[in-house]
Write an enzyme that holds these catalytic residues in place. Structure first.
Site, PDB file in Angstrom:
ATOM      1  N   GLY A  15       0.847  -1.008  -0.064  1.00 32.57           N
ATOM      2  CA  GLY A  15      -0.032   0.134   0.078  1.00 32.57           C
ATOM      3  C   GLY A  15       0.927   1.278  -0.107  1.00 32.57           C
TER       4      GLY A  15
ATOM      5  N   GLN B 165       3.065   9.792   1.242  1.00 27.94           N
ATOM      6  CA  GLN B 165       3.922   9.045   1.074  1.00 27.94           C
ATOM      7  C   GLN B 165       4.823   9.615  -0.045  1.00 27.94           C
ATOM      8  OE1 GLN B 165       2.355   5.210   2.223  1.00 27.94           O
ATOM      9  NE2 GLN B 165       4.303   5.107   3.155  1.00 27.94           N
TER      10      GLN B 165
ATOM     11  N   CYS C 286       5.901  -0.107   7.029  1.00 27.14           N
ATOM     12  CA  CYS C 286       5.526   1.107   6.251  1.00 27.14           C
ATOM     13  C   CYS C 286       6.829   1.481   5.452  1.00 27.14           C
ATOM     14  CB  CYS C 286       5.498   2.264   7.323  1.00 27.14           C
ATOM     15  SG  CYS C 286       4.755   3.687   6.420  1.00 27.14           S
ATOM     16  N   LEU C 287       6.263   1.878   4.162  1.00 28.56           N
ATOM     17  CA  LEU C 287       7.522   2.116   3.372  1.00 28.56           C
ATOM     18  C   LEU C 287       8.044   3.410   3.693  1.00 28.56           C
ATOM     19  CD1 LEU C 287       6.161   1.058  -0.120  1.00 28.56           C
ATOM     20  CD2 LEU C 287       7.528  -0.150   1.385  1.00 28.56           C
TER      21      LEU C 287
ATOM     22  N   HIS D 102      -4.250   1.666   7.749  1.00 23.23           N
ATOM     23  CA  HIS D 102      -3.023   2.125   7.843  1.00 23.23           C
ATOM     24  C   HIS D 102      -2.766   3.354   6.813  1.00 23.23           C
ATOM     25  CE1 HIS D 102       1.385   1.323   7.872  1.00 23.23           C
ATOM     26  NE2 HIS D 102       1.343   2.363   6.696  1.00 23.23           N
ATOM     27  N   GLU D 103      -3.454   3.001   5.651  1.00 21.21           N
ATOM     28  CA  GLU D 103      -3.438   3.994   4.641  1.00 21.21           C
ATOM     29  C   GLU D 103      -4.108   5.202   4.660  1.00 21.21           C
ATOM     30  OE1 GLU D 103      -0.827   3.666   2.603  1.00 21.21           O
ATOM     31  OE2 GLU D 103      -0.410   1.751   3.053  1.00 21.21           O
TER      32      GLU D 103
ATOM     33  N   HIS E  97      -2.358   7.702   6.966  1.00 22.35           N
ATOM     34  CA  HIS E  97      -1.453   8.494   6.383  1.00 22.35           C
ATOM     35  C   HIS E  97      -2.275   9.862   5.946  1.00 22.35           C
ATOM     36  CE1 HIS E  97       2.436   6.450   6.157  1.00 22.35           C
ATOM     37  NE2 HIS E  97       1.740   5.185   5.788  1.00 22.35           N
TER      38      HIS E  97
HETATM   39 ZN    ZN Z   1       2.613   3.451   5.783  1.00 17.62          ZN
END
Ligand code: ZN
Length: 200
Positions: free
Chosen positions: A50, A55, A98-99, A140-141, A144
């Site tokens: 995701g 991000q 998380c990226l 989670h997204e 963000h």
């Molecule tokens: Zn993340």
């Protein structure tokens, strides 16, 4: 492709865009389609499932998910524009990464079942009841888009364990800003507000 799309890259903690509260997208056009394509490509490169607009340093309520993390599984690609959660039921603990916080993992409590409403790029309504990994990824997204990171949900004891990483990144980021390798916060925020005015 526009310059904006070509310049997109995944920003890492503590980049200020990760704390920005995104605004709903009102204008969907060709460039937004290219942004979404690029977001999927960046996500696959980083082996993620995701990726939210924050991000990639964009101020829009938009994220992409592919639970397979496999670029060959295009039919599994999901785009969520202006997503909301209409109803939550139950709780479930699970591990997340998380990226924007590479190599960190933590246990996060999320709603077990959620009713979601969003739009895809074609403007079609997505109104689903979701559970399992998709429910977790969605929450989670969505976080963000409100400037919330999974580390914000950790138990104090778990956060303490990760504290070293987090502080190291904060120091590195400060150095990068002072060396001119990263933009200072006020510049990032000005840019986000300009982009916001174009599309929200
Ligand atoms: Zn993340």
């Amino acid at each position: 492709m526009s310059e904006l799309v070509n310049q997109l890259k995944i920003v890492k903690y503590p980049h200020p865009a990760l704390r920005y509260k995104s605004k709903p997208v009102k204008r969907v056009d060709r460039e937004l389609g290219q942004i979404v394509r690029k977001m999927f490509d960046l996500m696959y490169e980083a082996n993620g499932i995701g990726l939210a607009a924050n991000q990639v340093n964009l101020p829009y309520r938009l994220f992409v998910i592919n639970l397979t993390a496999d670029p060959n599984e295009k039919q599994e690609e999901l785009v969520f524009l202006n997503p909301v959660i209409l109803r939550r039921k139950g709780f479930e603990q699970g591990e997340e990464g998380c990226l924007s916080l590479p190599d960190l993992r933590g246990t996060v409590r999320r709603s077990k079942e959620i009713d979601i409403l969003a739009y895809n790029l074609q403007g079609e309504e997505i109104c689903w009841r979701v559970t399992g990994l998709l429910a977790r990824a969605f929450q989670h997204e969505l976080d963000h888009l409100d400037g919330i990171l999974f580390i914000d949900h950790l138990e104090p004891s778990e956060l303490l364990e990760l504290r070293g990483y987090v502080e190291k990144w904060e120091d590195e980021y400060m150095s990068a800003v002072s060396e001119g390798a990263e933009e200072p916060e006020d510049k990032v925020l000005n840019r986000l507000r300009e982009l916001e005015a174009l599309r929200t």
